[in-house]
Design an enzyme around this catalytic site. Structure first.
Site: not given
Ligand code: TYM
Length: 327
Positions: A111, A192, A195
């Site tokens: 991130k 993966k 969202k």
């Protein structure tokens, strides 16, 4: 009865990955465990959030918990921020965590990669997650594969606390499904399903319409071969679709392979779309009913009240063990 705790961030629209890797197992575990399932809004603000979107997403995720089959009479469903003890214990556990441990977290590395400025909240995120789990002395934590490292850190922090201040915390175990712990993106099976991926075609959202689902599955990347065979190393895209098929139909991976033996990708994908649509349609219907009824706010309030009682007891014990002057 054993205690279960898990959470999902309201940081985007929930995906089939969240459902298969986590939510579906929440529903199974509620029958014979003391369960706490939260919408982790304090974690969501570790990356910038638009306040109106955060409010809407929070309510939407809570409604999806119930629509997926969590019964508020059996399991507490609530907002993480409504149980203030999480943040308090989170701070205490932050002081037990080393920078090196946090730097090794792959979710943090992913991130923060390429960002000019990275928030300190994103860095200490795993200590708050450890507090989420330890504040209920949870035995089991149903999560997908990507949360395993955070669970290991939680266990390390529990052990560190116990050796410094006295044996208090239990060692929580991850509850990771054997099939479906890592559902991959439809456009790139090396990532993966997420969202927060900017390409909506990479995921199936739980609230996608049947036509969107059909379109996304028909466009899902596959290799140039023909066999519907489960072989994650050589056929990662098709293997991912077989996993989704298995998880949404209740058939085993071998049964799905047998059903499509000798058939090509076209008919398999067509059927897969219908299997996913029939899994999600009843959930979507319940979701809309719940949102219309407006009952979610009172479900969240009751859930938070019950969870707070458990959390307050732990916090008081921890304060005492750490040497805080009683109030
Ligand atoms: P989050 O919001 O990213 O994801 C929620 C849950 O869904 C699982 N998951 C997946 N499983 C299979 N395939 C996928 N593609 C996939 N994508 C997501 C995640 O593993 C997770 O179980 N840090 C957590 C939230 C959290 C939490 C907690 C979880 C906060 N406190 C305490 C458990 C206990 C997170 O970001 O999940």
């Amino acid at each position: 009865m054993k205690r279960v705790l898990s959470g999902i961030q309201p940081s985007g629209k929930l995906t089939l990955g969240n459902y298969i890797g986590a939510l579906k197992n929440f529903v199974t575990l509620q029958h014979d465990h003391v369960c706490n399932f939260m919408v982790v809004d304090l974690h969501a603000i570790t990356v910038p959030q638009n306040p109106a979107d955060l409010r809407e997403q929070s309510e939407s995720v809570a409604a999806l918990f119930v629509a997926a089959g969590i019964d508020p009479a059996k399991a507490n469903v609530y907002m993480q921020s409504h149980v203030r003890q999480h943040a308090q214990l989170g701070w205490m556990l932050t002081t037990l965590t080393s920078m090196g441990e946090l730097e090794r977290m792959t979710q943090f590395k992913d991130k923060s990669a390429g960002k000019e400025s990275v928030g300190a909240g994103l860095f200490v995120y795993p200590a708050l997650m450890a507090a989420d789990i330890l504040i209920y002395n949870a035995d089991l934590v149903p999560v997908g594969e990507d949360q395993k490292q955070h669970l290991e850190l939680t266990r390390d922090l529990a052990g560190r606390f116990n050796s410094r201040y006295g044996d208090y915390f239990k060692m929580p175990e991850p509850y990771i499904p054997k099939v479906g712990a890592r559902i991959m993106s439809l456009d790139d099976a090396s990532k993966k399903m997420s969202k927060s991926n900017p390409n909506p075609g990479s995921r199936i959202a739980l609230l996608d319409s049947p036509d969107e689902i059909r379109k996304k599955i028909s466009r899902a990347t596959t290799d140039s071969g023909r066999e519907v065979k489960f072989d994650p190393a050589n056929k990662p895209e098709v293997s991912n679709l077989i996993t989704i098929y298995s998880q949404c139909s209740g058939l085993s991976v071998a049964e799905v392979e047998a059903r499509y033996d000798g058939q090509m990708y076209g008919p398999f994908k067509k059927d897969l779309a219908e299997v996913v649509v029939s899994q999600l349609e009843p959930l979507q219907q319940r979701y809309h009913d719940i949102r219309e009824s407006g009952e979610i706010r009172s479900i969240l309030r009751q859930g938070a009240e019950k969870a707070s009682e458990m959390a307050e007891k732990t916090l008081t014990d921890v304060q005492q063990l750490m040497g805080f002057l009683p109030y």
